[in-house]
Design a protein around this motif. Structure first.
Motif, mmCIF file in Angstrom:
data_model
loop_
_atom_site.group_PDB
_atom_site.id
_atom_site.type_symbol
_atom_site.label_atom_id
_atom_site.label_comp_id
_atom_site.label_asym_id
_atom_site.label_seq_id
_atom_site.Cartn_x
_atom_site.Cartn_y
_atom_site.Cartn_z
ATOM 1 N N ARG A 261 -10.730 57.605 11.983
ATOM 2 C CA ARG A 261 -10.258 56.280 12.368
ATOM 3 C C ARG A 261 -10.540 56.082 13.859
ATOM 4 O O ARG A 261 -11.073 56.974 14.527
ATOM 5 N N HIS A 262 -10.179 54.911 14.380
ATOM 6 C CA HIS A 262 -10.440 54.623 15.784
ATOM 7 C C HIS A 262 -9.271 53.861 16.395
ATOM 8 O O HIS A 262 -8.395 53.367 15.688
ATOM 9 N N LEU A 263 -9.306 53.797 17.713
ATOM 10 C CA LEU A 263 -8.416 52.916 18.459
ATOM 11 C C LEU A 263 -9.254 52.252 19.544
ATOM 12 O O LEU A 263 -10.405 52.638 19.786
ATOM 13 N N VAL A 264 -8.689 51.262 20.200
ATOM 14 C CA VAL A 264 -9.397 50.530 21.257
ATOM 15 C C VAL A 264 -8.563 50.593 22.528
ATOM 16 O O VAL A 264 -7.349 50.344 22.495
ATOM 17 N N VAL A 265 -9.184 50.967 23.636
ATOM 18 C CA VAL A 265 -8.503 50.949 24.922
ATOM 19 C C VAL A 265 -9.124 49.853 25.780
ATOM 20 O O VAL A 265 -10.332 49.577 25.686
ATOM 21 N N THR A 266 -8.303 49.238 26.616
ATOM 22 C CA THR A 266 -8.753 48.105 27.429
ATOM 23 C C THR A 266 -8.293 48.290 28.868
ATOM 24 O O THR A 266 -7.155 48.707 29.119
ATOM 25 N N ARG A 267 -9.201 47.972 29.786
ATOM 26 C CA ARG A 267 -8.862 47.989 31.211
ATOM 27 C C ARG A 267 -9.742 46.987 31.925
ATOM 28 O O ARG A 267 -10.941 46.909 31.658
ATOM 29 N N GLY A 268 -9.153 46.209 32.790
ATOM 30 C CA GLY A 268 -9.927 45.241 33.574
ATOM 31 C C GLY A 268 -10.626 44.219 32.713
ATOM 32 O O GLY A 268 -11.704 43.725 33.098
ATOM 33 N N GLY A 269 -10.069 43.928 31.552
ATOM 34 C CA GLY A 269 -10.657 42.918 30.681
ATOM 35 C C GLY A 269 -11.769 43.423 29.786
ATOM 36 O O GLY A 269 -12.329 42.659 28.990
ATOM 37 N N ASP A 270 -12.115 44.704 29.886
ATOM 38 C CA ASP A 270 -13.168 45.275 29.047
ATOM 39 C C ASP A 270 -12.580 46.353 28.140
ATOM 40 O O ASP A 270 -11.607 47.024 28.485
ATOM 41 N N ALA A 296 -15.528 54.922 7.767
ATOM 42 C CA ALA A 296 -14.081 54.726 7.840
ATOM 43 C C ALA A 296 -13.604 54.752 9.292
ATOM 44 O O ALA A 296 -12.738 53.971 9.686
ATOM 45 N N ALA A 297 -14.204 55.643 10.092
ATOM 46 C CA ALA A 297 -13.785 55.770 11.493
ATOM 47 C C ALA A 297 -14.043 54.492 12.280
ATOM 48 O O ALA A 297 -13.288 54.158 13.205
ATOM 49 N N LEU A 298 -15.094 53.771 11.936
ATOM 50 C CA LEU A 298 -15.489 52.577 12.695
ATOM 51 C C LEU A 298 -15.175 51.270 11.963
ATOM 52 O O LEU A 298 -15.505 50.195 12.479
ATOM 53 N N GLU A 299 -14.538 51.367 10.812
ATOM 54 C CA GLU A 299 -14.238 50.171 10.039
ATOM 55 C C GLU A 299 -13.374 49.197 10.855
ATOM 56 O O GLU A 299 -12.331 49.562 11.398
ATOM 57 N N GLY A 300 -13.833 47.966 10.955
ATOM 58 C CA GLY A 300 -13.099 46.934 11.675
ATOM 59 C C GLY A 300 -13.353 46.905 13.165
ATOM 60 O O GLY A 300 -12.848 46.018 13.868
ATOM 61 N N ALA A 301 -14.145 47.853 13.685
ATOM 62 C CA ALA A 301 -14.428 47.875 15.123
ATOM 63 C C ALA A 301 -15.424 46.783 15.491
ATOM 64 O O ALA A 301 -16.351 46.487 14.727
ATOM 65 N N ASP A 302 -15.243 46.178 16.650
ATOM 66 C CA ASP A 302 -16.158 45.155 17.145
ATOM 67 C C ASP A 302 -17.514 45.807 17.431
ATOM 68 O O ASP A 302 -17.618 46.706 18.281
#
Length: 393
Positions: A261-270, A296-302
């Motif tokens: 699976r994955h998660l998304v981290v954001t900093r400075g708008g990116d 499965a790890a990247l499912e739904g990722a932009d």
């Protein structure tokens, strides 16, 4: 072939495979212990008879006891006493084996130079012994120390400016095992926290043993600090000792277990996608639901966001390339751990250590590992805590 004949043939095939395996093990043991015995004890040294007898008995006992200790220590019950003895024996005999071969070459050089026997044999024996002792003492100190920090900058073309300079600390192959390294583990945590990371990643082989056995050694991981994320994936050794329990335990320590699976981290708008896949041995382990699954790890990722992938083995890089990963981080190789074992590692893995490029988009960073497996020695392959600084193009 009738059903009865097929049933009768199966035990014969199993016995044949077992016999072949036994012969291979016997041949390996004969080489590992026989070459040092020949160089140090027999050969042309002409030692006094008591020295020859005692030396032969010691090598024979070590060769006979070694597989028994290995089986007892690294079998299903993970008995720490036999495991420590077997692992140390393996490290010692490997160094003696390698340098005994070099000693035989030296003997030939001395013969060509006109040095008579048994002097030339004894010169080689003394040098092999001294070099081996020095390397083992140094290798033990290298294995047991808190790793040095290895600093690497990685430029990712798709990384946004807001994430430029992101500090990613990679640890891997801690291999908490029969030697109690709880103090070492606390030292690793302290070293990580001094780096003030944004993301900390552990790419597997956390321990040799069940959670219940290694809980104290792993406990300092709960104190690791990261401003954005702490992430973890399984390595092949988890599948010898309760992979799902380690996934759950790491989650209880506050780490994100990236089990396909994955998660998304954001900093400075990116933003950055941080994904993880199970080790490539997971599918054959029999652990339900565990296998390498990039989809499965990247499912739904932009698809427009850069992707950081945790995968234990460098050999998993083909999947990363196929799925447009920007950077895969891995361990597993230990950099060879004990020279010249790295030549064997390279037969199985595309990369031994360091940063490498595998497509116009995909790069791979392979750590030499934070801990050690088995023999408590590192010879010409130092451990590392890696600080990867990500740079926007």
């Amino acid at each position: 072939m009738s059903v009865g004949e097929e049933v009768e043939a199966r035990p014969r095939r199993r016995r044949s495979r077992a016999a072949r395996f036994a012969l291979i093990v016997a041949a390996i043991l004969l080489l590992l212990f026989g070459v040092p015995w020949w160089t140090l004890v027999a050969s042309g040294n002409h030692w006094p008879t008591p020295v020859l007898v005692v030396g032969t008995i010691l090598f024979a006992l070590a060769a006979l006891l070694f597989p028994l200790l290995m089986f007892s220590g690294h079998g299903g019950k993970h008995r720490d006493g036999p495991a420590k003895t077997a692992d140390t024996t393996l490290g010692v005999v490997w160094v003696l084996f390698v340098w005994s071969i070099i000693g035989q070459v030296l003997t030939a050089v001395l013969w060509a130079a006109g040095v008579a026997g048994p002097a030339r044999y004894r010169i080689a024996t003394v040098l092999v012994t001294l070099v081996s002792v020095v390397l083992l003492l140094w290798g033990y100190a290298e294995a047991m120390r808190v790793p040095r920090i290895r600093r690497v900058e990685v430029t990712l073309d798709r990384l946004g400016r807001g994430l430029d300079g992101l500090r990613l600390v990679l640890i891997t192959d801690t291999h908490y095992g029969p030697i109690d390294r709880a103090r070492w583990s606390r030292g690793v945590t302290a070293a990580i926290n001094k780096l003030e990371p944004d993301v900390v990643a552990h790419t597997g082989d956390i321990a040799d043993g069940e959670v219940a056995q290694r809980r104290e050694q792993a406990a300092p991981l709960a104190d690791v600090r990261a401003s954005l994320a702490r992430v973890y994936v399984t390595g092949n050794h988890e599948y010898f000792s309760g992979a799902q329990r380690w996934v759950e335990h790491m989650a209880s320590l506050g780490w994100e277990a990236l089990h396909n699976r994955h998660l998304v981290v954001t900093r400075g708008g990116d933003s950055l996608v941080i994904a993880g896949v199970d080790d490539r041995t997971a599918a054959g382990s029999g652990v339900p639901g565990h296998h390498t699954d990039h989809e499965a790890a990247l499912e739904g990722a932009d698809p427009d966001l850069p992707i950081l992938l945790l995968a234990h083995q460098p050999a998993q890089i083909d999947g990363a390339v196929a799925h447009g990963v920007d950077l895969q981080i891995s361990g597993h190789t230990h950099g060879g751990q004990m020279w010249p074992f790295h030549y064997l590692v390279r037969l199985d893995q595309p990369v031994l250590q360091g940063l490498s490029r595998h497509s116009t988009r995909t790069q791979l960073y392979t750590s030499r590992g934070t801990g050690f497996w088995g023999p408590p020695f590192r010879v010409f392959a130092p451990s590392e805590i890696t600080l990867l600084t990500l740079r926007a193009a």
